[in-house]
Design an enzyme around this catalytic site. Structure first.
Site, PDB file in Angstrom:
ATOM      1  CD  GLU A 264     -21.565 -70.373 -27.401  1.00 16.64           C
ATOM      2  OE1 GLU A 264     -21.452 -69.441 -26.585  1.00 16.64           O
ATOM      3  OE2 GLU A 264     -22.657 -70.709 -27.906  1.00 16.64           O
TER       4      GLU A 264
ATOM      5  CD  GLU B 258     -26.207 -65.218 -28.837  1.00 15.61           C
ATOM      6  OE1 GLU B 258     -26.753 -64.446 -28.018  1.00 15.61           O
ATOM      7  OE2 GLU B 258     -25.354 -66.059 -28.511  1.00 15.61           O
TER       8      GLU B 258
END
Length: 322
Positions: free
Chosen positions: A142, A137
């Site tokens: 974020e 990932e």
């Protein structure tokens, strides 16, 4: 592992050389405006991060105006009118996943606005959900609760760690990428060179560009502000051919190394864009309270819908190069 002076010097030189290396790519996918509907699936799923969210399908998203597009922009947002029942579903929002899978590539996002507000947890990232974390990932953009700066993070299977020091402008926060360790914090780099990389500061400057390059030798993330004079011309012009050799030092740099073989830890991944609330990160009581947000996360999200009028992505384009 303890290195002698010679081998340590060679290792550092090798990492620095890799960080400066780049490559030439050409466009594979150019997604603008209505093209997001053609290029992405809507995921009406239970939030894997246990957020106070209700992800809706495409039909519902369009009916509720949670997504809409023009010829040159795409909006993805959350409900900002509904008071929630504490025993009912979470706040309506959207999570989309690219129809295509990508391995070695560059992706460039031209973003005008990102979601902001207490309780928000927006992300743009890549993974293959069905086998997570086996194929890795990459979190490109974020953060949570308006806390700056942006954090770019890798999450992997066992036996993947990053060096404490690399050639990057950001700051390494954690080095163990293993998703089963330390509550899945991953190996993260905060873009500490620029607090405008996330939240209200990002929106106040009209956003900017995020780019990620993934090869077998490294994974890099860059951020350029809207008015930054150093934005590469091929990024600014949405060129058909790009050369990352000229993009400068990345904000985050994750090199292939003896403690992490990128080829074995990263497979073909989808691109995901989502907005959740609270959950494992934004709703962590210690982190939520430290951010200066009121009440507890779930209570705040349930009872303050108008607080989320600015909880939206406005994306001008997403371009993938291979």
């Amino acid at each position: 592992m303890k290195l002698n002076t010679l081998s340590g010097s060679l290792t550092l030189a090798s990492l620095a050389g890799s960080a400066l290396a780049g490559a030439v790519y050409s466009i594979t996918d150019k997604v603008i405006g209505e093209g997001f509907y053609d290029s992405f699936h809507f995921e009406a799923i239970t939030d894997p991060t246990h957020g106070r969210v209700n992800y809706v399908n495409r039909t519902t998203a369009q009916q509720l105006n949670l997504t809409y597009a023009t010829s040159d922009t795409f909006i993805l947002r959350a409900d900002d009118t509904t008071f929630l029942n504490s025993s009912g579903p979470g706040r309506d929002s959207v999570r989309i996943r690219s129809k295509r899978l990508y391995t070695q590539h560059v992706v460039v996002f031209d973003i005008q606005h990102m979601p902001e507000g207490c309780g928000t947890w927006p992300a743009i990232w890549e993974t293959k959900e069905s086998v997570w974390p086996a194929d890795g990932e990459v979190d490109i953009l974020e953060g949570a609760n308006n806390v700056v700066p942006n954090q770019s993070t890798l999450h992997t299977g066992h036996n993947c760690s990053m060096p404490n020091s690399t050639t990057q402008s950001g700051t390494t926060m954690t080095t163990n990428c293993d998703a089963t360790v330390d509550y899945n914090v991953g190996c993260g780099v905060q873009l500490t060179e620029d607090d405008n990389s996330f939240g209200p500061g990002f929106n106040n400057i009209g956003g900017g560009w995020y780019a990620m390059e993934r090869t077998l030798d490294y994974i890099k993330v860059w951020f350029w502000e809207r008015s930054d004079a150093s934005v590469p011309l091929d990024v600014l012009s949405r060129a058909w051919i790009i050369d990352t050799n000229h993009w400068g030092t990345p904000g985050a740099y994750f090199p292939n190394n003896t403690q992490c073989d990128l080829k074995s830890h990263f497979g073909a991944n989808n691109i995901i864009i989502d907005l959740t609330f609270c959950g494992d990160w934004a709703g962590n009581s210690a982190l939520y309270n430290a951010s200066g947000c009121p009440l507890d996360c779930v209570t705040y999200v349930d009872n303050n819908p108008t607080a989320f009028k600015d909880a939206y992505f406005q994306i001008s384009s997403m371009i993938v190069y291979t």
